[in-house]
Scaffold this motif. Structure first.
Motif, PDB file in Angstrom:
ATOM      1  N   MET A   1       0.844  -1.200   0.000  1.00 29.59           N
ATOM      2  CA  MET A   1       0.000   0.000   0.000  1.00 29.59           C
ATOM      3  C   MET A   1       0.877   1.247   0.000  1.00 29.59           C
ATOM      4  SD  MET A   1      -2.973   1.155   2.712  1.00 29.59           S
ATOM      5  CE  MET A   1      -1.840   1.306   4.102  1.00 29.59           C
ATOM      6  N   ASP A   2       0.576   2.195  -0.915  1.00 30.87           N
ATOM      7  CA  ASP A   2       1.330   3.437  -0.963  1.00 30.87           C
ATOM      8  C   ASP A   2       1.094   4.252   0.297  1.00 30.87           C
ATOM      9  OD1 ASP A   2       2.313   2.840  -3.438  1.00 30.87           O
ATOM     10  OD2 ASP A   2       0.747   3.933  -4.516  1.00 30.87           O
ATOM     11  N   ARG A   3       2.108   4.996   0.667  1.00 32.07           N
ATOM     12  CA  ARG A   3       1.961   5.885   1.817  1.00 32.07           C
ATOM     13  C   ARG A   3       1.044   7.042   1.457  1.00 32.07           C
ATOM     14  NH1 ARG A   3       6.136   4.970   5.655  1.00 32.07           N
ATOM     15  NH2 ARG A   3       7.661   3.455   4.909  1.00 32.07           N
ATOM     16  N   LYS A   4       0.213   7.455   2.394  1.00 30.38           N
ATOM     17  CA  LYS A   4      -0.678   8.592   2.192  1.00 30.38           C
ATOM     18  C   LYS A   4       0.078   9.877   2.533  1.00 30.38           C
ATOM     19  CE  LYS A   4      -4.181   5.689   1.605  1.00 30.38           C
ATOM     20  NZ  LYS A   4      -5.043   5.556   0.421  1.00 30.38           N
ATOM     21  N   ILE A   5      -0.400  10.989   1.982  1.00 25.04           N
ATOM     22  CA  ILE A   5       0.300  12.250   2.200  1.00 25.04           C
ATOM     23  C   ILE A   5      -0.592  13.293   2.862  1.00 25.04           C
ATOM     24  CG2 ILE A   5       1.755  11.804   0.178  1.00 25.04           C
ATOM     25  CD1 ILE A   5       0.224  14.112  -1.230  1.00 25.04           C
ATOM     26  N   LEU A   6       0.065  14.241   3.527  1.00 28.42           N
ATOM     27  CA  LEU A   6      -0.577  15.445   4.030  1.00 28.42           C
ATOM     28  C   LEU A   6      -0.044  16.608   3.201  1.00 28.42           C
ATOM     29  CD1 LEU A   6      -0.295  14.959   7.915  1.00 28.42           C
ATOM     30  CD2 LEU A   6      -2.159  14.255   6.389  1.00 28.42           C
ATOM     31  N   ALA A   7      -0.941  17.335   2.555  1.00 25.67           N
ATOM     32  CA  ALA A   7      -0.534  18.423   1.658  1.00 25.67           C
ATOM     33  C   ALA A   7      -0.983  19.770   2.201  1.00 25.67           C
ATOM     34  CB  ALA A   7      -1.110  18.201   0.265  1.00 25.67           C
ATOM     35  N   ALA A   8      -0.109  20.744   2.088  1.00 27.16           N
ATOM     36  CA  ALA A   8      -0.438  22.121   2.450  1.00 27.16           C
ATOM     37  C   ALA A   8      -0.775  22.903   1.186  1.00 27.16           C
ATOM     38  CB  ALA A   8       0.734  22.775   3.177  1.00 27.16           C
ATOM     39  N   THR A   9      -1.489  23.998   1.340  1.00 24.20           N
ATOM     40  CA  THR A   9      -1.770  24.896   0.219  1.00 24.20           C
ATOM     41  C   THR A   9      -1.177  26.262   0.525  1.00 24.20           C
ATOM     42  OG1 THR A   9      -3.947  25.288   1.209  1.00 24.20           O
ATOM     43  CG2 THR A   9      -3.838  23.766  -0.644  1.00 24.20           C
ATOM     44  N   LEU A  10      -0.568  26.857  -0.489  1.00 23.46           N
ATOM     45  CA  LEU A  10       0.050  28.174  -0.346  1.00 23.46           C
ATOM     46  C   LEU A  10      -0.468  29.051  -1.472  1.00 23.46           C
ATOM     47  CD1 LEU A  10       2.230  29.827   1.232  1.00 23.46           C
ATOM     48  CD2 LEU A  10       3.870  29.055  -0.487  1.00 23.46           C
TER      49      LEU A  10
ATOM     50  N   ILE B   1     -11.467   9.692   4.451  1.00 23.84           N
ATOM     51  CA  ILE B   1     -10.858   9.955   3.140  1.00 23.84           C
ATOM     52  C   ILE B   1      -9.657   9.044   2.912  1.00 23.84           C
ATOM     53  CG2 ILE B   1      -9.666  11.680   1.726  1.00 23.84           C
ATOM     54  CD1 ILE B   1     -11.339  13.826   3.169  1.00 23.84           C
ATOM     55  N   LEU B   2      -8.781   8.967   3.890  1.00 21.53           N
ATOM     56  CA  LEU B   2      -7.520   8.256   3.711  1.00 21.53           C
ATOM     57  C   LEU B   2      -7.703   6.745   3.554  1.00 21.53           C
ATOM     58  CD1 LEU B   2      -5.352  10.229   6.283  1.00 21.53           C
ATOM     59  CD2 LEU B   2      -5.205  10.353   3.794  1.00 21.53           C
TER      60      LEU B   2
ATOM     61  N   LEU C   1       0.555  14.493  13.754  1.00 22.41           N
ATOM     62  CA  LEU C   1      -0.700  14.047  13.156  1.00 22.41           C
ATOM     63  C   LEU C   1      -0.495  12.730  12.399  1.00 22.41           C
ATOM     64  CD1 LEU C   1      -3.660  14.439  12.483  1.00 22.41           C
ATOM     65  CD2 LEU C   1      -2.983  16.004  10.641  1.00 22.41           C
ATOM     66  N   LYS C   2       0.632  12.619  11.693  1.00 20.69           N
ATOM     67  CA  LYS C   2       0.944  11.369  10.987  1.00 20.69           C
ATOM     68  C   LYS C   2       1.065  10.197  11.964  1.00 20.69           C
ATOM     69  CE  LYS C   2       3.568  13.220   7.086  1.00 20.69           C
ATOM     70  NZ  LYS C   2       4.912  13.210   6.457  1.00 20.69           N
ATOM     71  N   SER C   3       1.668  10.457  13.092  1.00 18.47           N
ATOM     72  CA  SER C   3       1.824   9.406  14.100  1.00 18.47           C
ATOM     73  C   SER C   3       0.460   8.927  14.586  1.00 18.47           C
ATOM     74  CB  SER C   3       2.661   9.931  15.268  1.00 18.47           C
ATOM     75  OG  SER C   3       2.847   8.942  16.240  1.00 18.47           O
TER      76      SER C   3
ATOM     77  N   ILE D   1      -3.212   3.779   9.111  1.00 15.87           N
ATOM     78  CA  ILE D   1      -2.930   4.479   7.857  1.00 15.87           C
ATOM     79  C   ILE D   1      -1.414   4.537   7.668  1.00 15.87           C
ATOM     80  CG2 ILE D   1      -3.235   6.592   6.521  1.00 15.87           C
ATOM     81  CD1 ILE D   1      -5.839   5.173   7.119  1.00 15.87           C
ATOM     82  N   LYS D   2      -0.945   4.076   6.524  1.00 18.15           N
ATOM     83  CA  LYS D   2       0.496   4.085   6.257  1.00 18.15           C
ATOM     84  C   LYS D   2       0.909   5.492   5.840  1.00 18.15           C
ATOM     85  CE  LYS D   2       4.092   1.307   4.008  1.00 18.15           C
ATOM     86  NZ  LYS D   2       4.679   0.889   5.289  1.00 18.15           N
ATOM     87  N   MET D   3       1.722   6.141   6.663  1.00 19.67           N
ATOM     88  CA  MET D   3       2.152   7.512   6.420  1.00 19.67           C
ATOM     89  C   MET D   3       3.672   7.561   6.287  1.00 19.67           C
ATOM     90  SD  MET D   3      -0.845   8.999   6.635  1.00 19.67           S
ATOM     91  CE  MET D   3      -0.354  10.717   6.484  1.00 19.67           C
ATOM     92  N   ASP D   4       4.155   8.670   5.753  1.00 22.07           N
ATOM     93  CA  ASP D   4       5.599   8.873   5.652  1.00 22.07           C
ATOM     94  C   ASP D   4       6.092   9.531   6.936  1.00 22.07           C
ATOM     95  OD1 ASP D   4       8.182   9.048   4.781  1.00 22.07           O
ATOM     96  OD2 ASP D   4       7.850  10.767   3.463  1.00 22.07           O
ATOM     97  N   ASN D   5       6.145   8.734   7.983  1.00 20.82           N
ATOM     98  CA  ASN D   5       6.649   9.239   9.260  1.00 20.82           C
ATOM     99  C   ASN D   5       7.745   8.309   9.753  1.00 20.82           C
ATOM    100  OD1 ASN D   5       4.783   7.210   9.672  1.00 20.82           O
ATOM    101  ND2 ASN D   5       4.086   8.003  11.632  1.00 20.82           N
ATOM    102  N   PHE D   6       8.291   8.607  10.924  1.00 25.18           N
ATOM    103  CA  PHE D   6       9.423   7.838  11.418  1.00 25.18           C
ATOM    104  C   PHE D   6       8.989   6.452  11.897  1.00 25.18           C
ATOM    105  CE2 PHE D   6      11.101  12.230  12.469  1.00 25.18           C
ATOM    106  CZ  PHE D   6      11.947  12.264  11.368  1.00 25.18           C
TER     107      PHE D   6
END
Length: 426
Positions: A1-10, A181-182, A205-207, A214-219
């Motif tokens: 399963m691909d890691r899910k992401i948290l995205a910011a908007t600027l 959603i995730l 939040l990822k933790s 949920i598989k996240m890109d965290n430590f």
């Protein structure tokens, strides 16, 4: 399963960050925002150009280029993308992907052209209504890498119509909302206003999301606390080092709780032996240390932490706690980056504090045309030297060229970090 992401908007208006398309209040300093996103655990930034005219558009492109020089996470540029030239400018400014507005009549002609020219993996489309997906699902499948779904009410229909992945709007920082959603099959991640700003809390939040499966890109630590050899107080000493420069910043201690909190939040957390309590570095002063790498020594009794330091590390106001020199033996610096930085610093100082008889000041006094002439001459000398069988001559000419190049860099306000940041994006 691909890691899910948290995205910011600027959002950018007239070259500066603003809070939202309908709220043009300044959102803060670009460098502070960039560092917060880069260090705090955000995985991706959607950057929206809100310009009304070409001059402002160019100004926003310049700001996007500056943003990409400051961060190490991918950006996706959008907001004023009407022509293939706009896409090219955003990619050249360092964006990994470009977002095309799906509600515009020119969308799919541009998608088709851009996918053929730059590759479909660089092309994203924003979607506001399900009719768009229904009518264009074949083109979406073939030409679009990812969608930005701007209405979460569409998600059931989106999942039924296409297997193209998407990042979806999450309207509030609510665990049920985020998990809803995730956990969807084709969800790539979420974005929302609660992820914007320079707070740097995305790692925490990822933790929390990881604990919900949920598989996240965290430590994910390769060592557990039980793998360490503890000192007589039940702790492990930690040496903190600047991850960019390699400078040693400080020495502190961790107990098991501090270690686990550091892993969970991505912020260096220590145990104060004098106060008998945990302390997050910078919680009071703002001088936070964001974790980049944690490494154990050969005996598993010491941790080396490579960190991104906000502000200074020492309570005295010094950048590093190790500033009291005991002995110093002169030596010739051989580290290439340090040599470049030190030589650049001397040239920069000559610009600010002219020295009589200095050749560097002679060049600055003569102006840009003279500097450019010397850069050109020295480049030609390298070409001539390269025809000589003896490589020693190239060494001397290359050194002359690099010196004159640094004079030009100082004259134009560029640093070695600007150059290396540009190279690292290629």
């Amino acid at each position: 399963m691909d890691r899910k992401i948290l995205a910011a908007t600027l959002y950018l208006k007239d070259g500066v960050p603003v809070k939202a398309p309908d709220d043009l209040t300044p959102a803060g300093d670009l460098k502070v925002l960039a560092k917060g996103y880069n260090d705090g655990g955000i995985d991706k930034i959607f950057v929206f150009d809100l310009s009304d005219e070409d001059q402002e558009h160019e100004k926003n492109i310049h700001t996007i280029r500056e943003l990409n020089r400051l961060i190490e996470i991918p950006t996706c540029g959008g907001g004023n993308v009407r022509r293939l030239e706009d896409i090219k400018k955003l990619l050249y400014a360092g964006c990994k992907q470009v977002l095309i507005n799906g509600s515009r009549p020119y969308c799919f002609a541009l998608v088709d052209e851009a996918s053929s020219r730059f590759g479909h993996e660089k092309i994203l489309v924003s979607v506001k209504n399900i009719d768009f997906v229904f009518k264009h699902k074949e083109v979406i499948k073939e030409k679009i890498h990812e969608m930005l779904v701007m209405d979460p009410k569409m998600l059931d229909s989106v999942e039924n119509l296409t297997d193209t992945q998407y990042v979806a709007l999450c309207e509030k920082q609510d665990m049920d909302c985020m998990l809803g959603i995730l956990r969807r099959d084709h969800s790539r991640g979420i974005y929302g206003s609660f992820l914007n700003g320079a707070k740097g809390d995305a790692m925490e939040l990822k933790s929390m999301l990881s604990e919900q499966g949920i598989k996240m890109d965290n430590f994910e630590p390769a060592l557990k606390w039980s793998d360490f050899k503890l000192n007589s107080d039940g702790m492990v000493p930690v040496i903190a080092q600047d991850y960019r420069t390699g400078n040693v910043l400080m020495l502190a201690y961790m107990n098991e709780e501090a270690f686990n909190k550091t892993i969970a939040t991505g912020k260096m957390t220590y145990y104060s032996r004098s106060r008998g309590e945990l302390w997050v570095k910078g919680a009071t002063s703002g001088n936070i240390q964001y974790v980049k790498v944690l490494t154990a020594d050969c005996d598993h009794d010491t941790i080396l932490a490579k960190v991104s330091q906000v502000g200074v590390a020492c309570h005295t106001g010094q950048y590093s706690c190790f500033h009291n020199e005991i002995v110093h033996k002169e030596y010739i610096e051989r580290n290439p980056l340090k040599v470049f930085e030190e030589e650049y610093a001397v040239i920069h100082d000559r610009k600010i504090n002219p020295k009589e008889g200095s050749y560097t000041n002679y060049l600055f006094d003569k102006g840009l045309d003279k500097i450019l002439k010397k850069v050109g001459e020295e480049a030609t000398e390298i070409v001539i030297a390269a025809k000589n069988p003896d490589a020693e001559e190239i060494k001397y000419e290359a050194a002359d060229f690099l010196y004159h190049l640094m004079v030009l860099m100082v004259e134009k306000g560029l640093t070695w970090e600007d150059i290396t940041s540009e190279l690292s994006q290629r």
